[in-house]
Design an enzyme around this catalytic site. Structure first.
Site, PDB file in Angstrom:
ATOM      1  CG  HIS A   1      -1.482   5.153  -0.435  1.00 45.65           C
ATOM      2  ND1 HIS A   1      -2.013   5.490   0.692  1.00 45.65           N
ATOM      3  CD2 HIS A   1      -2.121   4.468  -1.180  1.00 45.65           C
ATOM      4  CE1 HIS A   1      -3.295   5.043   0.684  1.00 45.65           C
ATOM      5  NE2 HIS A   1      -3.509   4.515  -0.290  1.00 45.65           N
TER       6      HIS A   1
ATOM      7  CG  HIS B   1      -8.322  -3.826  -1.237  1.00 44.06           C
ATOM      8  ND1 HIS B   1      -9.474  -2.980  -1.394  1.00 44.06           N
ATOM      9  CD2 HIS B   1      -7.099  -3.009  -1.027  1.00 44.06           C
ATOM     10  CE1 HIS B   1      -8.810  -1.526  -1.261  1.00 44.06           C
ATOM     11  NE2 HIS B   1      -7.658  -1.736  -1.218  1.00 44.06           N
TER      12      HIS B   1
ATOM     13  NE  ARG C   1      -4.066   1.991   2.044  1.00 44.00           N
ATOM     14  CZ  ARG C   1      -4.316   2.986   3.252  1.00 44.00           C
ATOM     15  NH1 ARG C   1      -3.425   2.771   4.342  1.00 44.00           N
ATOM     16  NH2 ARG C   1      -5.273   3.588   2.951  1.00 44.00           N
TER      17      ARG C   1
ATOM     18  CG  ASN D   1      -0.692   8.258   2.828  1.00 40.14           C
ATOM     19  OD1 ASN D   1      -1.287   7.206   2.529  1.00 40.14           O
ATOM     20  ND2 ASN D   1       0.003   9.476   2.457  1.00 40.14           N
TER      21      ASN D   1
HETATM   22  C1  HEM Z   1      -8.919   1.214  -6.225  1.00 34.02           C
HETATM   23  C2  HEM Z   1      -8.751   2.052  -5.379  1.00 34.02           C
HETATM   24  C3  HEM Z   1      -8.558   1.878  -3.878  1.00 34.02           C
HETATM   25  C4  HEM Z   1      -9.103   2.429  -2.957  1.00 34.02           C
HETATM   26  C5  HEM Z   1     -10.312   3.507  -2.646  1.00 34.02           C
HETATM   27  C6  HEM Z   1      -8.499   1.871  -1.795  1.00 34.02           C
HETATM   28  C7  HEM Z   1      -8.681   2.236  -0.479  1.00 34.02           C
HETATM   29  C8  HEM Z   1      -8.169   1.448   0.738  1.00 34.02           C
HETATM   30  C9  HEM Z   1      -8.773   1.600   2.043  1.00 34.02           C
HETATM   31  C10 HEM Z   1      -9.689   2.899   2.586  1.00 34.02           C
HETATM   32  C11 HEM Z   1      -8.112   0.887   2.975  1.00 34.02           C
HETATM   33  C12 HEM Z   1      -8.160   0.829   4.440  1.00 34.02           C
HETATM   34  C13 HEM Z   1      -7.566   1.907   5.178  1.00 34.02           C
HETATM   35  C14 HEM Z   1      -7.378   1.934   6.679  1.00 34.02           C
HETATM   36  O1  HEM Z   1      -8.505   1.741   7.182  1.00 34.02           O
HETATM   37  O2  HEM Z   1      -6.493   2.386   7.324  1.00 34.02           O
HETATM   38  C15 HEM Z   1      -6.738   0.179   2.025  1.00 34.02           C
HETATM   39  C16 HEM Z   1      -6.301  -0.892   2.570  1.00 34.02           C
HETATM   40  C17 HEM Z   1      -5.289  -1.389   1.550  1.00 34.02           C
HETATM   41  N1  HEM Z   1      -5.209  -1.112   0.471  1.00 34.02           N
HETATM   42 FE1  HEM Z   1      -6.189  -0.072  -0.855  1.00 34.02          FE
HETATM   43  N2  HEM Z   1      -7.396   1.163  -2.227  1.00 34.02           N
HETATM   44  C18 HEM Z   1      -7.383   1.019  -3.535  1.00 34.02           C
HETATM   45  C19 HEM Z   1      -6.623   0.525  -4.267  1.00 34.02           C
HETATM   46  C20 HEM Z   1      -5.351  -0.355  -3.704  1.00 34.02           C
HETATM   47  C21 HEM Z   1      -4.163  -0.543  -4.494  1.00 34.02           C
HETATM   48  C22 HEM Z   1      -4.119  -0.304  -6.069  1.00 34.02           C
HETATM   49  C23 HEM Z   1      -3.272  -1.338  -3.825  1.00 34.02           C
HETATM   50  C24 HEM Z   1      -2.105  -1.910  -4.094  1.00 34.02           C
HETATM   51  C25 HEM Z   1      -1.783  -2.349  -5.411  1.00 34.02           C
HETATM   52  C26 HEM Z   1      -4.090  -1.240  -2.378  1.00 34.02           C
HETATM   53  C27 HEM Z   1      -3.563  -1.991  -1.174  1.00 34.02           C
HETATM   54  C28 HEM Z   1      -4.048  -1.832   0.003  1.00 34.02           C
HETATM   55  C29 HEM Z   1      -3.639  -2.996   0.868  1.00 34.02           C
HETATM   56  C30 HEM Z   1      -2.499  -4.097   0.863  1.00 34.02           C
HETATM   57  C31 HEM Z   1      -4.538  -2.400   2.182  1.00 34.02           C
HETATM   58  C32 HEM Z   1      -4.306  -3.180   3.504  1.00 34.02           C
HETATM   59  C33 HEM Z   1      -3.054  -2.385   4.346  1.00 34.02           C
HETATM   60  C34 HEM Z   1      -2.869  -2.686   5.643  1.00 34.02           C
HETATM   61  O3  HEM Z   1      -3.490  -3.621   6.069  1.00 34.02           O
HETATM   62  O4  HEM Z   1      -2.180  -1.975   6.326  1.00 34.02           O
HETATM   63  N3  HEM Z   1      -5.200  -0.773  -2.448  1.00 34.02           N
HETATM   64  N4  HEM Z   1      -7.154   0.506   0.561  1.00 34.02           N
END
Ligand code: HEM
Ligand SMILES: *[C@@H]1O[C@H](CO)[C@@H](O)[C@H](O)[C@H]1NC(C)=O
Ligand SMILES: *[C@@H]1O[C@H](CO)[C@@H](O)[C@H](O)[C@H]1NC(C)=O
Ligand SMILES: *[C@@H]1O[C@H](CO)[C@@H](O)[C@H](O)[C@H]1NC(C)=O
Length: 308
Positions: free
Chosen positions: A44, A171, A40, A72
């Site tokens: 970002h 995800h 992530r 972030n």
């Molecule tokens: C398509 C649009 C996307 C949206 C709207 C989005 C949004 C989010 C949100 C809101 C979270 C949770 C954050 C929190 O509650 O602290 C999250 C977590 C995460 N996102 Fe996305 N995301 C997107 C695309 C991506 C992409 C492109 C990747 C990587 C290639 C990604 C990888 C992750 C991962 C692995 C997590 C979990 C992180 C953790 O457990 O620390 N996301 N994302």
């Protein structure tokens, strides 16, 4: 791969990739979530003026840190592991491997160590001297802004609908906090009811975790079936209305959307998903890198070399 290439450090730091993998593997032993957090960070980073390690800079005289941007703050994590990797690389090959290449390598290691695909990481990105907090606020997709706005943000960095669906498959691991999906639980879009595309069993669980009053501070798995494994269950979850974020479920539940057929194909064929994911990670890693003599090779990922 543009001006990046897979053998960029072959002469100067041949073990860089193996060293990154070893440290990520060690980090997994005390933190099952670390791989998700690291990939992530790469996402970002790359969406804000390209893959240039801007997200890693702390506040300082000239830097308004992206770490405090909306997407972030209290959410991005894994910075200490990035620092551990960088320290090991500086000991082995001083001043050679950029912080933004560390993020790209750590992402690949994280996916592969979690059961996902491997791919050859293009290298040679350099680190920026600036951060752009306003850019982080405006360029990183939000889970509630709707599929068409999210598609536009991907398109703005040269990524298409295939990339959007494949990369959303990240995800398949990691966690999310109540605040990013609680809009779905009680009064979705001001219509007085929960999101109708949220599985009712999952809805009950989430309502308990994140009560309407106070919202709770809980977090839960993005992939409810195999939370730490990198597999295609993210997509089969969407077929049973078990996507956690609004932005996840919309990929399958938006009537007429081109994303539906892509979700269906990844849900039925994990190999296809893995191939697409690897290619889209290469595409994302190629967003506007600094190369040649632009930027610098930061010695400490948290600050620019000139800042003392
Ligand atoms: C398509 C649009 C996307 C949206 C709207 C989005 C949004 C989010 C949100 C809101 C979270 C949770 C954050 C929190 O509650 O602290 C999250 C977590 C995460 N996102 Fe996305 N995301 C997107 C695309 C991506 C992409 C492109 C990747 C990587 C290639 C990604 C990888 C992750 C991962 C692995 C997590 C979990 C992180 C953790 O457990 O620390 N996301 N994302
Ligand atoms: C970015 O968003 C955060 C959190 O919403 C806010 O505190 C900050 O002032 C914003 N920064 C800029 C430069 O707009
Ligand atoms: C898409 O973004 C625009 C501009 O920020 C906003 O006005 C609109 O409400 C967004 N669409 C959705 C569905 O949230
Ligand atoms: C849901 O939100 C709308 C718009 O904010 C509001 O008018 C309505 O009273 C809310 N309904 C419930 C049941 O809280």
């Amino acid at each position: 791969g543009g001006s990046l290439n897979a053998t960029f450090y072959a002469g100067t730091c041949p073990n860089a990739s193996a060293m990154v993998r070893t440290i990520v593997q060690q980090a997994f032993q005390s933190d099952s979530r670390i791989g998700a957090s690291l990939i992530r960070l790469h996402f970002h980073d790359c969406f804000v003026l390209g893959c240039d390690a801007s997200i890693l800079l702390d506040n300082s005289g000239s830097i308004i840190s992206e770490k405090n941007a909306g997407p972030n703050a209290n959410s991005a994590r894994g910075f200490n592991v990035v620092d551990n990797i960088k320290t090991a690389l500086e000991n082995a090959c001083p001043g050679v491997v950029s912080c933004t290449d560390v993020l790209a390598l750590a992402s690949q290691a994280s996916v592969s160590l979690s059961g996902g695909p491997s791919w050859t990481v293009d290298l040679g990105r350099r680190d920026t001297l600036t951060a752009n907090q306003a850019g982080a606020n405006s360029s990183i997709p939000s889970p509630t802004q709707g599929l068409s706005n999210i598609t536009s943000k991907f398109s703005a960095v040269g990524l298409n609908t295939n990339d959007l669906v494949a990369l959303s498959g990240a995800h398949t691991f990691g966690r999310a906090t109540c605040g990013v999906f609680s809009n779905r639980l009680f009064n979705f879009s001001g219509k007085g009811n929960p999101d109708p595309t949220l599985n009712t069993t999952l809805l009950s669980t989430l309502q308990e975790l994140c009560p309407q009053k106070g919202r709770g501070s809980g977090s839960t798995n993005l992939d409810l079936s195999t939370p730490d494994a990198f597999d295609n269950n993210y997509f089969t979850n969407l077929q049973s209305n078990n996507g956690l974020l609004q932005s996840d479920q919309e990929l399958f539940s938006t009537t007429g959307s081109a994303t539906i057929a892509i979700v269906t194909s990844f849900a039925s064929n994990q190999t296809l998903f893995f191939q697409a994911f690897a290619q889209s990670m290469i595409n994302m890693g190629n967003i506007s890198p600094l190369t040649g003599s632009s930027g610098e090779i930061r010695l400490d990922c948290k600050k620019t070399n000139g800042s003392g």
